[in-house]
Scaffold this active site. Sequence first.
Site, short mmCIF file in Angstrom:
data_model
loop_
_atom_site.label_atom_id
_atom_site.label_comp_id
_atom_site.label_asym_id
_atom_site.label_seq_id
_atom_site.Cartn_x
_atom_site.Cartn_y
_atom_site.Cartn_z
N TYR A 14 0.82 -1.22 0.00
CA TYR A 14 0.00 0.00 0.00
C TYR A 14 0.86 1.28 0.00
CZ TYR A 14 -3.85 -3.19 1.11
OH TYR A 14 -4.77 -4.21 1.07
N HIS A 314 4.76 -6.59 -4.92
CA HIS A 314 3.32 -6.83 -4.93
C HIS A 314 2.55 -5.56 -4.58
CE1 HIS A 314 2.47 -6.99 -0.47
NE2 HIS A 314 3.78 -6.94 -0.50
N TYR A 395 -11.29 -0.74 0.64
CA TYR A 395 -11.20 -0.36 2.06
C TYR A 395 -9.88 0.31 2.36
CZ TYR A 395 -7.81 -3.68 4.13
OH TYR A 395 -6.66 -4.34 4.50
N ARG A 396 -8.94 0.24 1.41
CA ARG A 396 -7.58 0.71 1.63
C ARG A 396 -6.90 0.62 0.28
NH1 ARG A 396 -4.00 -3.11 5.61
NH2 ARG A 396 -2.30 -1.71 6.12
#
Length: 452
Positions: A14, A314, A395-396
């Site tokens: 993220y 990733h 959600y993120r």
Amino acid sequence: MPIFPISMGRNLGYGGAAPRVRGSVVIDLGKRMSQILDIDADDYTCLVEPGVSFYALYEAIQAKGYDHIWIDTPDLGGGSVIGNTLDRGVGYTPYGDHWAVHSGLEVVLPTGEIVRTGMGALPGSNTWQSFPYGFGPIQDGLFSQSNLGIVTKMGMALMPNPGGHESFMYAFAHPADLAPLIEIIRPLRISNILENVAQVRSAEQTIAVQGRPKTDFYTGPGMMPDEVIEREAAKLPCGKCAWVYYGMSYGPAHIRAYKLDIVHKEFSKIPGARKIDPATIPKDNYFWSRDNIAAGVPDLEELLWCNWTPNGSHVAFSPVSPIRGRDAEALVKLARDRRVEYGVEMFPAFCVGLREMHLIVEIVFDKTVPEARKAAMDCLRAMIDDAAALGYGEYRTHLALMDQVASTYSWNDGALMKLNERIKDALDPNGILAAGKSGIWPKRYRGRGWEM
Ligand code: ADP
């Protein structure tokens, strides 16, 4: 001077420690603020600083000999408890919703004031970690997935040792078993017969988490064909299958037996469903990694599937949906269609919360190949738009995709973003803190080409 606070910067998939604005000063809080300020063995709570990892918290509890206390850990235990909780990460015990079990924040605002939320606002309070709400409006939400403050302390509830635990794994033979399985999971999960975040993983991810490269199994062009997936899954404890369920039951043996019996009867309604006896699973199998995590023991095996490609990196697509078979099918189809179009490698897994599920699609790519990076990014962008068109939101997300995801939460002419911007401008008048985080830009950046 733009600043960007991180706890430990291990927000892998993220954005890691990266700031959104080039030239920002990254404030690495975890470097020096890494103390566990309190572990209350009677109330089952703790108070931590940003540099406390799940490993550190676990080890401190072990060192004190507190056998009656468990922690909850996400898939990877090396990150910060505060960082993960602020980003609304999840773990796999019944305390897996980290944000839901936090209690009390201490925050430095962009203008320099320090505030404590909840009972922490009452000088000398003895319930900061046991009553999250305090008096008046609850401000904690302002500091989660946001850019309105630097969190320097956080309280959290800890779980009582349930007095026994038992992992279980089921294999489901056909791709089409997904929808009926999800329908079976929903009532079991809502009623807490399935007590932790349930994971339904693709057989392909189960093959990849052995840590071996794809070329060990398949050297042809394109994605690994279904027959190769079946052949390779057949060599693993899960056996020939399309989906694998990982769960844990908690409590003394007779209580577990009661719940596991219900689960078995329900799961067995799917033809060909098989429970895999843990006694037959080798100790180096990934099953035991999930067993650790669901028992609050930090672990680092999860990312072994990055070995799938050379120089594997990733990034995740993480939409939320109801726990319904038709939603699961729609999301898997959406991801698989885009996968074929962009030729990327991806591993879908469903994480079933209480009344919703996150589909986590991990895209694995060779980070040294520009075309592979571009394909991963283009594929993600397409999936976010596809999902939004069907009513699903993430959600993120990765730092680079926050503008796009924020723009999908657009109800009533973008009313939520307008509110976020008003709060941002009020609390951070100079626009210095984590500009662009969650798609929220301070006034001096807005509409000047920063959004992407
Ligand atoms: P972890 O090490 O647990 O993976 P990070 O430190 O990478 O977590 O945090 C994830 C994101 O959450 C960061 O990029 C940052 O935007 C935000 N964040 C983390 N810690 C803080 C903090 N203490 N105060 C404010 N924001 C934070």
